[in-house]
Design a protein around this motif. Structure first.
Motif, PDB file in Angstrom:
ATOM      1  N   ARG A 178       4.852  -6.053  81.070  1.00 56.89           N
ATOM      2  CA  ARG A 178       4.066  -7.171  80.294  1.00 56.89           C
ATOM      3  C   ARG A 178       2.854  -7.717  81.103  1.00 56.89           C
ATOM      4  O   ARG A 178       1.933  -7.991  80.438  1.00 56.89           O
ATOM      5  N   GLU A 179       3.318  -7.972  82.239  1.00 53.58           N
ATOM      6  CA  GLU A 179       2.146  -8.710  83.093  1.00 53.58           C
ATOM      7  C   GLU A 179       0.932  -7.800  83.399  1.00 53.58           C
ATOM      8  O   GLU A 179      -0.196  -8.683  83.256  1.00 53.58           O
ATOM      9  N   ALA A 180       1.026  -6.595  83.508  1.00 49.99           N
ATOM     10  CA  ALA A 180      -0.198  -5.829  83.463  1.00 49.99           C
ATOM     11  C   ALA A 180      -0.798  -5.575  82.098  1.00 49.99           C
ATOM     12  O   ALA A 180      -2.111  -5.229  81.943  1.00 49.99           O
ATOM     13  N   GLY A 181      -0.094  -5.994  81.161  1.00 45.77           N
ATOM     14  CA  GLY A 181      -0.568  -5.890  79.561  1.00 45.77           C
ATOM     15  C   GLY A 181      -1.210  -4.197  79.252  1.00 45.77           C
ATOM     16  O   GLY A 181      -2.131  -4.074  78.632  1.00 45.77           O
ATOM     17  N   TYR A 215       1.747   1.781  97.694  1.00 41.77           N
ATOM     18  CA  TYR A 215       0.969   0.607  97.311  1.00 41.77           C
ATOM     19  C   TYR A 215       2.467  -0.392  96.892  1.00 41.77           C
ATOM     20  O   TYR A 215       3.327  -0.010  96.635  1.00 41.77           O
ATOM     21  N   THR A 216       2.129  -1.568  96.559  1.00 37.64           N
ATOM     22  CA  THR A 216       3.141  -2.649  96.307  1.00 37.64           C
ATOM     23  C   THR A 216       2.726  -2.770  94.755  1.00 37.64           C
ATOM     24  O   THR A 216       1.754  -2.871  94.262  1.00 37.64           O
ATOM     25  N   ARG A 217       3.773  -3.666  94.049  1.00 40.76           N
ATOM     26  CA  ARG A 217       3.615  -4.310  92.795  1.00 40.76           C
ATOM     27  C   ARG A 217       2.617  -5.085  92.852  1.00 40.76           C
ATOM     28  O   ARG A 217       1.749  -5.268  91.752  1.00 40.76           O
ATOM     29  N   GLY A 218       2.395  -5.918  93.786  1.00 39.47           N
ATOM     30  CA  GLY A 218       1.510  -6.791  94.207  1.00 39.47           C
ATOM     31  C   GLY A 218       0.178  -6.466  94.385  1.00 39.47           C
ATOM     32  O   GLY A 218      -0.908  -6.942  93.605  1.00 39.47           O
ATOM     33  N   ALA A 219      -0.038  -5.334  95.066  1.00 38.83           N
ATOM     34  CA  ALA A 219      -1.358  -4.623  95.095  1.00 38.83           C
ATOM     35  C   ALA A 219      -1.889  -4.267  93.829  1.00 38.83           C
ATOM     36  O   ALA A 219      -3.179  -4.144  93.458  1.00 38.83           O
ATOM     37  N   TYR A 220      -0.886  -3.455  93.170  1.00 41.46           N
ATOM     38  CA  TYR A 220      -1.561  -3.045  91.772  1.00 41.46           C
ATOM     39  C   TYR A 220      -1.805  -4.159  90.727  1.00 41.46           C
ATOM     40  O   TYR A 220      -2.751  -4.044  90.025  1.00 41.46           O
ATOM     41  N   LEU A 221      -1.061  -5.249  90.629  1.00 43.49           N
ATOM     42  CA  LEU A 221      -1.418  -6.268  90.028  1.00 43.49           C
ATOM     43  C   LEU A 221      -2.733  -7.032  90.423  1.00 43.49           C
ATOM     44  O   LEU A 221      -3.601  -7.597  89.611  1.00 43.49           O
ATOM     45  N   LEU A 251      -6.022  -0.964  79.621  1.00 45.88           N
ATOM     46  CA  LEU A 251      -5.497  -0.283  80.800  1.00 45.88           C
ATOM     47  C   LEU A 251      -4.124   0.360  80.051  1.00 45.88           C
ATOM     48  O   LEU A 251      -3.432  -0.155  79.545  1.00 45.88           O
ATOM     49  N   THR A 252      -4.099   1.656  80.708  1.00 48.43           N
ATOM     50  CA  THR A 252      -2.897   2.325  80.323  1.00 48.43           C
ATOM     51  C   THR A 252      -2.085   3.126  81.684  1.00 48.43           C
ATOM     52  O   THR A 252      -2.853   2.838  82.486  1.00 48.43           O
ATOM     53  N   ALA A 282      -5.903  -7.427  87.858  1.00 49.14           N
ATOM     54  CA  ALA A 282      -6.711  -8.856  87.696  1.00 49.14           C
ATOM     55  C   ALA A 282      -8.168  -8.732  88.120  1.00 49.14           C
ATOM     56  O   ALA A 282      -9.079  -9.144  87.188  1.00 49.14           O
ATOM     57  N   ALA A 283      -8.360  -7.935  89.194  1.00 47.83           N
ATOM     58  CA  ALA A 283      -9.912  -7.762  89.478  1.00 47.83           C
ATOM     59  C   ALA A 283     -10.601  -7.000  88.331  1.00 47.83           C
ATOM     60  O   ALA A 283     -11.729  -7.155  88.142  1.00 47.83           O
ATOM     61  N   LEU A 284     -10.037  -5.993  87.806  1.00 52.63           N
ATOM     62  CA  LEU A 284     -10.505  -5.087  87.000  1.00 52.63           C
ATOM     63  C   LEU A 284     -10.921  -5.876  85.452  1.00 52.63           C
ATOM     64  O   LEU A 284     -11.877  -5.908  85.025  1.00 52.63           O
ATOM     65  N   ARG A 285      -9.941  -6.630  85.256  1.00 48.27           N
ATOM     66  CA  ARG A 285     -10.259  -7.673  83.860  1.00 48.27           C
ATOM     67  C   ARG A 285     -11.082  -8.691  84.237  1.00 48.27           C
ATOM     68  O   ARG A 285     -11.770  -9.150  83.219  1.00 48.27           O
ATOM     69  N   ARG A 286     -11.446  -9.025  85.606  1.00 50.15           N
ATOM     70  CA  ARG A 286     -12.665 -10.019  85.790  1.00 50.15           C
ATOM     71  C   ARG A 286     -13.775  -9.167  85.615  1.00 50.15           C
ATOM     72  O   ARG A 286     -14.684  -9.708  85.334  1.00 50.15           O
TER      73      ARG A 286
END
Ligand code: SAH
Ligand code: SF4
Ligand code: F3S
Length: 453
Positions: A336-339, A291-297, A312-313, A301-305
């Motif tokens: 940071r971005e994934a929090g 997977y890529t960084r983008g796919a992970y992020l 998230l850990t 984002a979808a999970l947070r929605r």
């Protein structure tokens, strides 16, 4: 036979903890009793982990020290299981004359028999791979085997790993991926609920790949599996189960249905432990993470929605061969971005038989250490900030027992899987296994402090 009291020392991940519970269950069925502690035991079983070099060496130092333990009482028996046992096999018996038997990750059921042979003086090793479903058919005792009510339980849904990440030894220590029939999983969870269990954690090396081989080949029906999100929905219906968790999912199999499950299923906890390993696409490719960084992020984002209260850990590796300063900076930025509310981070450790071991571009150990420190200090700040943000919130805590801070507090977990300590008011004892409504009053770096609400 005199050797009747057993103790189990467990290293490694939750799968290993659960395997120890299974061994414990088998030994109880065979008439053994749990020892109060190792000093009191006749049989000691060490369930090992091989994920990093250090974990493997732990076993060698343990075995070195056990010579005295054996000498104190003639007839004592030592067995070694788990991932180092699977990796090294019978050679362990040669190397450690005091070791009595070795059992691999697919050979738990043979432990009582091997123990009986050991009592007669035979030293045996069994590390053959078992690809049959019979492997799942084991009694699940508790680690330590003691009586009493349980309120939390692990449930195996799949085992093994076919991902072959370039750094990882697990595909060779746990063998090929195999999923357990859904009906058996559901039956086990129902039985646990009837026993009083409130929380189940579904286990698998890539747990959300559950049934994928069958589903892809159109064999799900005949093999009795189903997509992971569907399994979750079925378990959500089991009366008495208040909380469902699962570990560890792999980003490649984190599909829209699983995200929807987080929105829709009342008992599915708002916590996902989703190992990312690196924030750099170059390193992710070299790690063969697929997977890529983008796919992970995007998953994040979808999970947070789906769940605004999600925690998230993750797991991260620093110092993978060829990791540049920039790659590492990309990892920090991703944290940071994934929090991430929390993470486990490790220095890359070369493992036998893995492709990354031969890769060029070794990161000097001091540099890897410095990166690890920087990453962990960022995480520490982030964890504390998250905890502070939760002060004032109402939530529910499932109590595990006395807090580490002493008897005036009990400790448990909230749905986000954070440790919550609770002050006990004099005449209102709060027993383990209670589900208590609380209000969070204060934050510390490692836990939350709350009062009954
Ligand atoms: N199946 C899980 C990970 C299981 S191993 C997954 O794919 O995400 C647990 C963690 O150990 C991994 O997430 C990784 O961060 C770490 N790990 C595995 N092999 C390692 C190695 N050779 N060196 C350092 N860390 C490693
Ligand atoms: Fe190891 Fe990768 Fe399998 Fe996880 S998915 S157990 S890291 S090979
Ligand atoms: Fe360790 Fe084996 Fe688990 S290597 S992390 S005990 S699968």
């Amino acid at each position: 036979m005199e050797t009747r009291r057993f103790a189990i020392r467990t290293y490694g991940c939750q799968m290993n903890v659960h395997d120890s519970e299974k061994v414990s269950g088998l030994l109880l069925e065979s008439g053994f009793t749990p020892a109060g502690d190792e000093a009191d035991a006749d049989v000691l079983i060490i369930n090992t982990c091989s994920i990093r070099d250090k974990a493997e060496h732990q076993l060698y130092s343990d075995l070195g020290r056990l010579r005295e333990w054996k000498a104190e009482r003639p007839g004592r028996i030592v067995g070694v299981g788990g991932c180092v046992a699977q990796q090294v096999g019978a050679r362990l018996l040669k190397r450690f004359p005091g070791l009595d038997f070795v059992f691999g990750t697919h050979n738990l059921r043979h432990v009582p028999g091997m123990l009986a042979r050991a009592a007669e003086g035979a030293r045996t090793a069994r590390v053959d791979e078992d690809r049959s479903l019979a492997r799942f058919d084991l009694p699940s005792g508790r680690a330590g085997g003691g009586p009493g009510r349980r309120w939390k339980a692990f449930v195996t849904v799949m085992e093994g790993c076919d991902m072959f990440c370039s750094f990882c030894i697990v595909p060779s220590t746990r063998g090929r991926e195999i999923s357990r029939p859904a009906a058996e999983i559901i039956r086990e969870v129902r039985a646990l609920a009837e026993e009083g269990v409130l929380e189940v954690t579904l286990l698998g090396q890539t747990v959300n790949a559950y049934g994928r081989h069958d589903v892809r080949r159109g064999r799900a029906r005949s093999e009795g599996t189903m997509p992971f999100a569907e399994l979750l929905a079925r378990l959500d219906e089991v009366p008495g189960i208040e909380r469902i968790r699962y570990t560890s999912p792999h980003p490649l199999f984190f599909d829209a249905d699983l995200i929807r499950a987080h929105r829709e299923l009342g008992s599915l906890c708002p916590h996902v432990h989703l190992p990312v390993q690196s924030g750099s696409d170059r390193i992710l490719a070299a790690m063969r993470r697929r997977y890529t960084r983008g796919a992970y992020l995007e998953i994040v984002a979808a999970l947070r929605r789906a769940r605004a209260d999600l925690s998230l850990t993750s797991d991260l590796i620093v110092g993978f061969p060829g990791e540049t300063r920039q790659d590492f900076e990309d990892t920090l930025a991703l944290v940071r971005e994934a929090g991430f509310v929390d993470s486990f981070s490790f220095k890359y450790s070369p493992r036998p038989g893995t492709p990354a071991r031969g890769m060029e571009g070794e990161v000097p150990p001091e540099e890897a250490q410095a990166r690890l420190r920087a990453l962990q200090s960022l995480q520490k700040e982030q964890t504390l900030a998250y905890h502070r943000g939760r002060v004032g919130e109402r939530t529910q805590v499932l109590i595990d027992g006395e807090s580490r801070r002493g008897p005036e507090q009990v400790s448990g977990r909230d749905p986000q899987n954070r440790v919550v300590n609770l002050e006990v008011e004099g005449d209102r004892p709060i027993g383990p296994g209670s589900l208590v409504p609380v209000r969070i009053r204060a934050a510390t770096p490692h836990s939350l402090l709350a009062a009954v609400a």
